[in-house]
Scaffold this motif. Structure first.
Motif, PDB file in Angstrom:
ATOM      1  N   GLN A 351     -77.237 -27.440 -18.815  1.00 16.27           N
ATOM      2  CA  GLN A 351     -77.112 -26.349 -17.858  1.00 16.27           C
ATOM      3  C   GLN A 351     -75.724 -25.728 -17.918  1.00 16.27           C
ATOM      4  N   VAL A 352     -74.744 -26.516 -18.382  1.00 19.34           N
ATOM      5  CA  VAL A 352     -73.385 -26.008 -18.495  1.00 19.34           C
ATOM      6  C   VAL A 352     -72.658 -26.805 -19.574  1.00 19.34           C
ATOM      7  N   VAL A 353     -71.744 -26.121 -20.270  1.00 20.61           N
ATOM      8  CA  VAL A 353     -70.921 -26.751 -21.305  1.00 20.61           C
ATOM      9  C   VAL A 353     -69.454 -26.601 -20.927  1.00 20.61           C
ATOM     10  N   LEU A 354     -68.701 -27.719 -20.982  1.00 17.93           N
ATOM     11  CA  LEU A 354     -67.240 -27.669 -20.907  1.00 17.93           C
ATOM     12  C   LEU A 354     -66.735 -27.698 -22.337  1.00 17.93           C
ATOM     13  N   MET A 355     -66.138 -26.594 -22.799  1.00 15.89           N
ATOM     14  CA  MET A 355     -65.841 -26.398 -24.208  1.00 15.89           C
ATOM     15  C   MET A 355     -64.337 -26.405 -24.472  1.00 15.89           C
ATOM     16  N   ASP A 356     -63.875 -27.436 -25.195  1.00 14.36           N
ATOM     17  CA  ASP A 356     -62.493 -27.445 -25.651  1.00 14.36           C
ATOM     18  C   ASP A 356     -62.322 -26.325 -26.689  1.00 14.36           C
ATOM     19  N   LEU A 357     -61.142 -25.716 -26.709  1.00 16.39           N
ATOM     20  CA  LEU A 357     -60.915 -24.610 -27.641  1.00 16.39           C
ATOM     21  C   LEU A 357     -60.454 -25.078 -29.015  1.00 16.39           C
ATOM     22  N   ASP A 358     -59.571 -26.055 -29.061  1.00 16.44           N
ATOM     23  CA  ASP A 358     -58.948 -26.480 -30.318  1.00 16.44           C
ATOM     24  C   ASP A 358     -59.608 -27.757 -30.806  1.00 16.44           C
ATOM     25  N   MET A 359     -60.526 -27.626 -31.801  1.00 17.53           N
ATOM     26  CA  MET A 359     -61.248 -28.774 -32.340  1.00 17.53           C
ATOM     27  C   MET A 359     -61.374 -28.644 -33.848  1.00 17.53           C
ATOM     28  N   PRO A 360     -61.489 -29.771 -34.560  1.00 19.03           N
ATOM     29  CA  PRO A 360     -61.694 -29.708 -36.007  1.00 19.03           C
ATOM     30  C   PRO A 360     -63.108 -29.233 -36.345  1.00 19.03           C
ATOM     31  N   ARG A 361     -63.287 -28.875 -37.581  1.00 14.47           N
ATOM     32  CA  ARG A 361     -64.572 -28.418 -38.150  1.00 14.47           C
ATOM     33  C   ARG A 361     -65.040 -27.093 -37.561  1.00 14.47           C
ATOM     34  N   LEU A 362     -65.188 -27.020 -36.237  1.00 12.03           N
ATOM     35  CA  LEU A 362     -65.631 -25.774 -35.597  1.00 12.03           C
ATOM     36  C   LEU A 362     -65.006 -25.700 -34.213  1.00 12.03           C
ATOM     37  N   ASP A 363     -64.163 -24.685 -33.980  1.00 13.64           N
ATOM     38  CA  ASP A 363     -63.455 -24.620 -32.697  1.00 13.64           C
ATOM     39  C   ASP A 363     -64.356 -24.082 -31.588  1.00 13.64           C
ATOM     40  N   GLY A 364     -63.823 -24.106 -30.358  1.00 11.96           N
ATOM     41  CA  GLY A 364     -64.622 -23.735 -29.203  1.00 11.96           C
ATOM     42  C   GLY A 364     -65.032 -22.286 -29.163  1.00 11.96           C
ATOM     43  N   LEU A 365     -64.173 -21.378 -29.634  1.00 14.81           N
ATOM     44  CA  LEU A 365     -64.501 -19.953 -29.614  1.00 14.81           C
ATOM     45  C   LEU A 365     -65.657 -19.644 -30.553  1.00 14.81           C
ATOM     46  N   GLU A 366     -65.591 -20.163 -31.783  1.00 13.85           N
ATOM     47  CA  GLU A 366     -66.663 -19.900 -32.743  1.00 13.85           C
ATOM     48  C   GLU A 366     -67.958 -20.593 -32.320  1.00 13.85           C
ATOM     49  N   THR A 367     -67.837 -21.783 -31.740  1.00 12.52           N
ATOM     50  CA  THR A 367     -69.034 -22.474 -31.240  1.00 12.52           C
ATOM     51  C   THR A 367     -69.712 -21.648 -30.160  1.00 12.52           C
ATOM     52  N   THR A 368     -68.913 -21.084 -29.254  1.00 13.94           N
ATOM     53  CA  THR A 368     -69.474 -20.250 -28.183  1.00 13.94           C
ATOM     54  C   THR A 368     -70.151 -19.018 -28.757  1.00 13.94           C
ATOM     55  N   ARG A 369     -69.514 -18.375 -29.737  1.00 12.94           N
ATOM     56  CA  ARG A 369     -70.132 -17.193 -30.357  1.00 12.94           C
ATOM     57  C   ARG A 369     -71.469 -17.549 -30.989  1.00 12.94           C
ATOM     58  N   ARG A 370     -71.550 -18.698 -31.636  1.00 11.08           N
ATOM     59  CA  ARG A 370     -72.810 -19.100 -32.276  1.00 11.08           C
ATOM     60  C   ARG A 370     -73.876 -19.422 -31.227  1.00 11.08           C
ATOM     61  N   ILE A 371     -73.469 -20.063 -30.136  1.00  6.74           N
ATOM     62  CA  ILE A 371     -74.426 -20.357 -29.062  1.00  6.74           C
ATOM     63  C   ILE A 371     -74.980 -19.065 -28.480  1.00  6.74           C
ATOM     64  N   ARG A 372     -74.097 -18.118 -28.187  1.00  3.08           N
ATOM     65  CA  ARG A 372     -74.558 -16.847 -27.619  1.00  3.08           C
ATOM     66  C   ARG A 372     -75.485 -16.117 -28.584  1.00  3.08           C
ATOM     67  N   ARG A 373     -75.206 -16.209 -29.870  1.00  5.62           N
ATOM     68  CA  ARG A 373     -76.096 -15.584 -30.852  1.00  5.62           C
ATOM     69  C   ARG A 373     -77.470 -16.255 -30.834  1.00  5.62           C
ATOM     70  N   LEU A 374     -77.495 -17.587 -30.817  1.00  5.47           N
ATOM     71  CA  LEU A 374     -78.766 -18.310 -30.775  1.00  5.47           C
ATOM     72  C   LEU A 374     -79.543 -17.989 -29.506  1.00  5.47           C
ATOM     73  N   GLN A 375     -78.833 -17.806 -28.400  1.00  2.00           N
ATOM     74  CA  GLN A 375     -79.511 -17.452 -27.143  1.00  2.00           C
ATOM     75  C   GLN A 375     -80.118 -16.053 -27.232  1.00  2.00           C
ATOM     76  N   SER A 376     -79.410 -15.128 -27.866  1.00  2.00           N
ATOM     77  CA  SER A 376     -79.955 -13.775 -27.997  1.00  2.00           C
ATOM     78  C   SER A 376     -81.166 -13.743 -28.922  1.00  2.00           C
ATOM     79  N   LEU A 377     -81.257 -14.720 -29.828  1.00  2.00           N
ATOM     80  CA  LEU A 377     -82.412 -14.822 -30.726  1.00  2.00           C
ATOM     81  C   LEU A 377     -83.575 -15.572 -30.092  1.00  2.00           C
ATOM     82  N   GLY A 378     -83.356 -16.160 -28.907  1.00  2.00           N
ATOM     83  CA  GLY A 378     -84.403 -16.936 -28.262  1.00  2.00           C
ATOM     84  C   GLY A 378     -84.526 -18.343 -28.787  1.00  2.00           C
ATOM     85  N   GLU A 379     -83.505 -18.835 -29.505  1.00  2.00           N
ATOM     86  CA  GLU A 379     -83.544 -20.188 -30.045  1.00  2.00           C
ATOM     87  C   GLU A 379     -82.903 -21.208 -29.108  1.00  2.00           C
TER      88      GLU A 379
END
Length: 435
Positions: A351-379
């Motif tokens: 229902q909610v994500v607490l997202m750290d910004l500075d992380m290895p492999r994939l940071d919080g900003l890019e992770t959020t962008r990908r989540i929002r994209r998946l939500q707009s696709l209905g996935e």
């Protein structure tokens, strides 16, 4: 076969898109017509299906008016017919954006007639989440309209809405689409609704009422901007104890954090759900007073606890965040970077994500962008994302907003600030189902 509370799923969808609409300065209207019912099927897929349509509308319209209307009718075969209409008026996005949205919604464009010169574009298809038949029509200088229709088996239903029998309701707030949509729903339930533009105007009316005149059974203050607590408390003091008081606020409102300072007014996230409207109407009709309290996690059973996903590459932060989540009424899950967070969200949507910004492999900003994209696709279904960062610098906040985050918290995390931010930013939703 699982079943889920359909009006609550629809209301959660309206609340999620309202955040986007208000941020753009657009007007928003929501309406639900039909019985309260539990449908057989997957609640998450229904959430995904509704959200992807609304994301399409939001991307097609950058200004103007946006609406979500849902109509439900029971059939003699134990099923219900559902009609979902969403769209709005205003300047349409450029042609390439329209084409991208049609592709994203799995819609095939219908060729225009040779004589058509108004730039109309139409498309149709099947929603991959719900199986609904979808038809979209848009005009460059006028707006967009999406119709979706589907049929589902109904587990349980309250077929007949309660009759308010002329109960006295006061609606306070500037004239606008949000307030008018609530007036329409209350009048349909046979409330006698009186409108006031401000708490001060309503207070003056109360002072001038004859002692034998009817006082309101329910007072709803619709927040538009900031509602001064002084005028709200002054009105509170004038109302009889029998009057139910509600402050209806949009997602993200500071009013969700200040409940203890608002007298007898309870805080509810706007739009109010059909279940809430039915309950208030039934209580008013029999002269009862029913208070539901704050819109915060208060599950009846352990399995109903909403999920909070803590994403952080630091184990200490993950443990502390999980412990705080448990205290605040959430079930906690964790991920140690953005890639694991995406996997967790796909397996068990939180229902909610607490997202750290500075992380290895994939940071919080890019992770959020990908989540929002998946939500707009209905996935993925819609849910709130709150940034966790060492310092809330102006540049960091702007980047978080651009990525699609709903709130911000600085480290070290305190339970008081986490509680306040969850109240403000999290849209109540029901991902859980009944078997």
């Amino acid at each position: 076969m699982q079943s889920f509370d359909f009006p609550e799923v629809v209301t959660a969808g309206a609340r999620h898109i309202l955040s986007t609409v208000l941020a753009r300065g657009q007007a928003f209207s929501f309406d639900y017509q039909g019985p309260l019912l539990w449908l057989e099927g997957d609640a998450v897929q229904m959430q995904c299906g509704i959200h992807r349509l609304q994301c399409g509308v939001a991307d097609l319209l950058k200004a103007g008016f946006v609406f979500l209307n849902v109509k439900v009718a029971l059939t003699s075969s134990g099923c219900c017919d559902i009609r979902i209409g969403t769209g709005g008026s205003g300047p349409l996005a450029a042609a390439p954006t329209v084409s991208e949205v049609l592709e994203r919604l799995h819609l095939q464009e219908i060729p225009s007639g040779a004589a058509q010169t108004d730039g109309r574009r139409s498309a149709s298809g099947i929603c991959p989440n719900t199986g609904a038949s979808v038809v979209l029509t848009c005009l460059p200088n006028e707006g967009v309209l999406i119709h979706a229709s589907l049929s589902r088996r109904c587990r349980t239903a309250v077929a007949m809405p309660p009759d308010g029998a002329g109960a006295c309701g006061w609606l306070i707030g500037p004239d606008g689409a949000m307030a008018q949509s609530l007036v329409r729903q209350l009048q349909r339930l046979r409330w006698g609704v009186t409108r006031f533009s401000s708490c001060a105007e309503a207070a003056a009316s109360l002072i001038g009422l004859h002692p034998t005149a009817t006082r309101p059974a329910w007072v709803v203050v619709v927040e538009s901007g900031e509602v001064p607590s002084e005028s709200l408390l002054a009105l509170d003091c004038l109302l009889p104890a029998s009057t139910v008081r509600t402050l209806a606020v949009p997602p993200g409102s500071a009013g969700l954090q200040a409940a203890a300072q608002l007298g007898a007014f309870e805080v509810q996230m706007f739009p109010l759900s059909p279940t809430e409207l039915y309950a208030r109407t039934a209580a008013a009709a029999c002269g009862a007073v029913a208070r539901s309290g704050l819109t915060v996690p208060a599950p009846l059973f352990e399995q109903d606890r909403p999920v909070l996903l803590v994403v952080d590459d630091n184990e200490v932060n993950r443990i502390l965040g999980s412990e705080m989540a448990g205290v605040l009424g959430y079930a906690a899950a964790t991920a140690d970077d953005g890639l694991e967070a995406l996997e967790r969200c796909s397996q068990h949507p939180p229902q909610v994500v607490l997202m750290d910004l500075d992380m290895p492999r994939l940071d919080g900003l890019e992770t959020t962008r990908r989540i929002r994209r998946l939500q707009s696709l209905g996935e993925l279904p819609p849910f709130s994302i709150i940034a966790l960062t060492a310092q809330l610098e102006a540049g960091a906040i702007e980047r978080c907003v651009d990525a699609g985050m709903d709130g911000f918290l600085a480290k070290p995390l305190s339970i008081e600030r986490l509680d306040a931010e969850l109240r403000r930013a999290v849209v109540p939703a029901r991902h859980s189902c009944l078997a």
